[in-house]
Enzyme design. Sequence first.
Site, PDB file in Angstrom:
ATOM      1  N   VAL A  82      70.238  32.856 -34.485  1.00 31.63           N
ATOM      2  CA  VAL A  82      70.844  32.144 -35.616  1.00 31.63           C
ATOM      3  C   VAL A  82      70.501  30.660 -35.486  1.00 31.63           C
ATOM      4  O   VAL A  82      70.779  30.035 -34.459  1.00 31.63           O
ATOM      5  CB  VAL A  82      72.377  32.329 -35.637  1.00 31.63           C
ATOM      6  CG1 VAL A  82      72.975  31.587 -36.825  1.00 31.63           C
ATOM      7  CG2 VAL A  82      72.741  33.812 -35.673  1.00 31.63           C
ATOM      8  N   LYS A  83      69.865  30.142 -36.538  1.00 33.87           N
ATOM      9  CA  LYS A  83      69.462  28.735 -36.499  1.00 33.87           C
ATOM     10  C   LYS A  83      70.497  27.918 -37.267  1.00 33.87           C
ATOM     11  O   LYS A  83      70.870  28.261 -38.404  1.00 33.87           O
ATOM     12  CB  LYS A  83      68.088  28.605 -37.150  1.00 33.87           C
ATOM     13  CG  LYS A  83      67.268  27.439 -36.686  1.00 33.87           C
ATOM     14  CD  LYS A  83      65.870  27.548 -37.294  1.00 33.87           C
ATOM     15  CE  LYS A  83      64.978  26.425 -36.907  1.00 33.87           C
ATOM     16  NZ  LYS A  83      63.749  26.444 -37.712  1.00 33.87           N
ATOM     17  N   VAL A  84      70.959  26.846 -36.640  1.00 30.15           N
ATOM     18  CA  VAL A  84      72.058  26.043 -37.192  1.00 30.15           C
ATOM     19  C   VAL A  84      71.659  24.573 -37.125  1.00 30.15           C
ATOM     20  O   VAL A  84      71.180  24.117 -36.076  1.00 30.15           O
ATOM     21  CB  VAL A  84      73.334  26.292 -36.334  1.00 30.15           C
ATOM     22  CG1 VAL A  84      74.436  25.335 -36.690  1.00 30.15           C
ATOM     23  CG2 VAL A  84      73.810  27.738 -36.472  1.00 30.15           C
TER      24      VAL A  84
END
Length: 219
Positions: A82-84
């Site tokens: 998950v890229k945040v």
Amino acid sequence: MKFFIDSGNLADIKRLVPLGIIDGVTTNPSLLAKEPRDPHEIIKEICQVVQGPVSYEVVATDSAGMIAEGRKLAAVDPHVVVKVPFTRAGVEATRVLAGEGHQVNVTLVFSPTQALIAAKVGAAFVSPFVGRLDDIATDGMELIRQIIEMYRHYAFRTQVLVASVRHPMHIVEAARMGADVCTCPPSVIEACFNHPLTDIGLAKFLKDWHAAQGAAQKA
Ligand code: E4P
């Protein structure tokens, strides 16, 4: 150093994977917006092809939204990271998602303090953008050097993922500094395969070989 492909384009990814040097993929909303298909389907297929970490970025901007969206993105495939984005909300979301066992890539990192904070909240990857710093006359690779130096003093498990790579010298410098990952646009990976001396050398080897074969046949 691991090589990731920075692209959402399946044709590019499928062309490069058989080289045997691709360890993962990073995407971002701009890259996925260029593709005409459902992003979930694209990511699923990329995961199948690459069988390594594939970053898929949230577009929510509040922490509750990022957490909910992050859980959905992680459910697309076990390889999804998950890229945040590095914002206050992103840091809060990273702490929660990492605490649940999800791999998180904290992106849009432009300073050593951002990288330190990302590591403290348990990011699996931190993505400093070297090319965008170079674009504003700031040394992007110096940021990588500082982050690696800082992380070396502690037991962080966060991998330094060099992002916004523009040319092969970024790859060389990243490897010399001991970065964990370099994510490259397909064109930059292709550029590493071009060397005129290799082409000239191979042409001469083959010319000499075939000339000798021809002479042997005539004898
Ligand atoms: C990283 O994960 C980003 O997707 C990417 O490297 C950004 O690169 P750009 O600055 O060339 O858009």
